[in-house]
Design a protein around this motif. Structure first.
Motif, PDB file in Angstrom:
ATOM      1  N   ASN A   1       0.941  -1.078   0.084  1.00  0.00           N
ATOM      2  CA  ASN A   1       0.049   0.277   0.049  1.00  0.00           C
ATOM      3  C   ASN A   1       0.490   1.230  -0.095  1.00  0.00           C
ATOM      4  OD1 ASN A   1      -2.445  -1.295   0.065  1.00  0.00           O
ATOM      5  ND2 ASN A   1      -2.653  -1.294   2.188  1.00  0.00           N
ATOM      6  N   GLU A   2       1.688   1.374   0.906  1.00  0.00           N
ATOM      7  CA  GLU A   2       2.738   2.403   0.859  1.00  0.00           C
ATOM      8  C   GLU A   2       3.587   2.486  -0.278  1.00  0.00           C
ATOM      9  OE1 GLU A   2       5.137   3.294   4.781  1.00  0.00           O
ATOM     10  OE2 GLU A   2       5.061   1.108   4.618  1.00  0.00           O
TER      11      GLU A   2
ATOM     12  N   SER B   1       2.312   2.059  -3.602  1.00  0.00           N
ATOM     13  CA  SER B   1       1.495   2.900  -4.746  1.00  0.00           C
ATOM     14  C   SER B   1       1.027   3.943  -4.091  1.00  0.00           C
ATOM     15  CB  SER B   1      -0.007   1.777  -4.338  1.00  0.00           C
ATOM     16  OG  SER B   1       0.267   0.283  -4.591  1.00  0.00           O
TER      17      SER B   1
END
Length: 175
Positions: A13-14, A16
């Protein structure tokens, strides 16, 4: 932490979420003459597409993405450990896209990124690391100081961002 710089591994997630900031670092390095697979002029769209592909690789568990952040939380450097290898090479990984923004160079950031790559590679049971760099470039000194062994050179292997041919030197490191 070196000179108020923190190196850390990004999760999917980070990764992205950091595509924009990573594109800035890539564009700066290419515009500064780094031969890292891109030609001038490098478009923002091309840089963003590259980092989206990297973020996808992180999500798939095919690579590790490290960043170096300054005291303001700005990304000033990055490197990748590509762990997705052929079935007969589970012990190996490639180090790729060692990038430090020109405004943050000569502060030990690249050394810190490389130490963290080594640590993570050991953690992931990798015993052989491989990378390549421009023959005669500044990065060669970094890699040699970090214990990498020069394997050989290939003349005219790639192009510099301005279109000039450059040789490539291959290195390996046994962990």
């Amino acid at each position: 932490m070196i000179d108020n710089v923190t190196v850390r591994r990004l999760g999917p997630n980070e990764a992205s979420a950091c595509v924009e900031a990573l594109a800035e670092v890539l564009i700066d390095c290419v515009e500064g003459g780094a031969s890292v697979s891109f030609m001038l002029p490098i478009s923002r769209e091309k840089a963003l597409a590259f980092w989206r592909t990297v973020a996808n690789g992180v999500a798939l568990g095919e690579r590790t993405l490290l960043i170096a952040e300054d005291g303001n939380g700005e990304i000033v450097g990055t490197v990748q450990l590509i762990t997705a290898q052929p079935e007969n090479q589970p012990h190996r990984a490639d180090v790729a896209k060692m990038l430090v923004h020109r405004k943050a160079r000569r502060r030990g950031i690249a050394q810190h990124l490389m130490r963290e790559v080594d640590r993570i590679a050991r953690e992931e049971k990798k015993s052989v690391l491989v990378l390549d760099t421009v023959t005669g470039g500044d990065a060669e000194r970094l890699y040699q100081r970090a214990g990498w062994q020069r394997v050989g050179d290939v003349p005219n292997y790639a192009l510099m961002p301005d279109g000039a041919f450059c040789g490539t030197t291959f290195y390996c490191k046994q962990l």
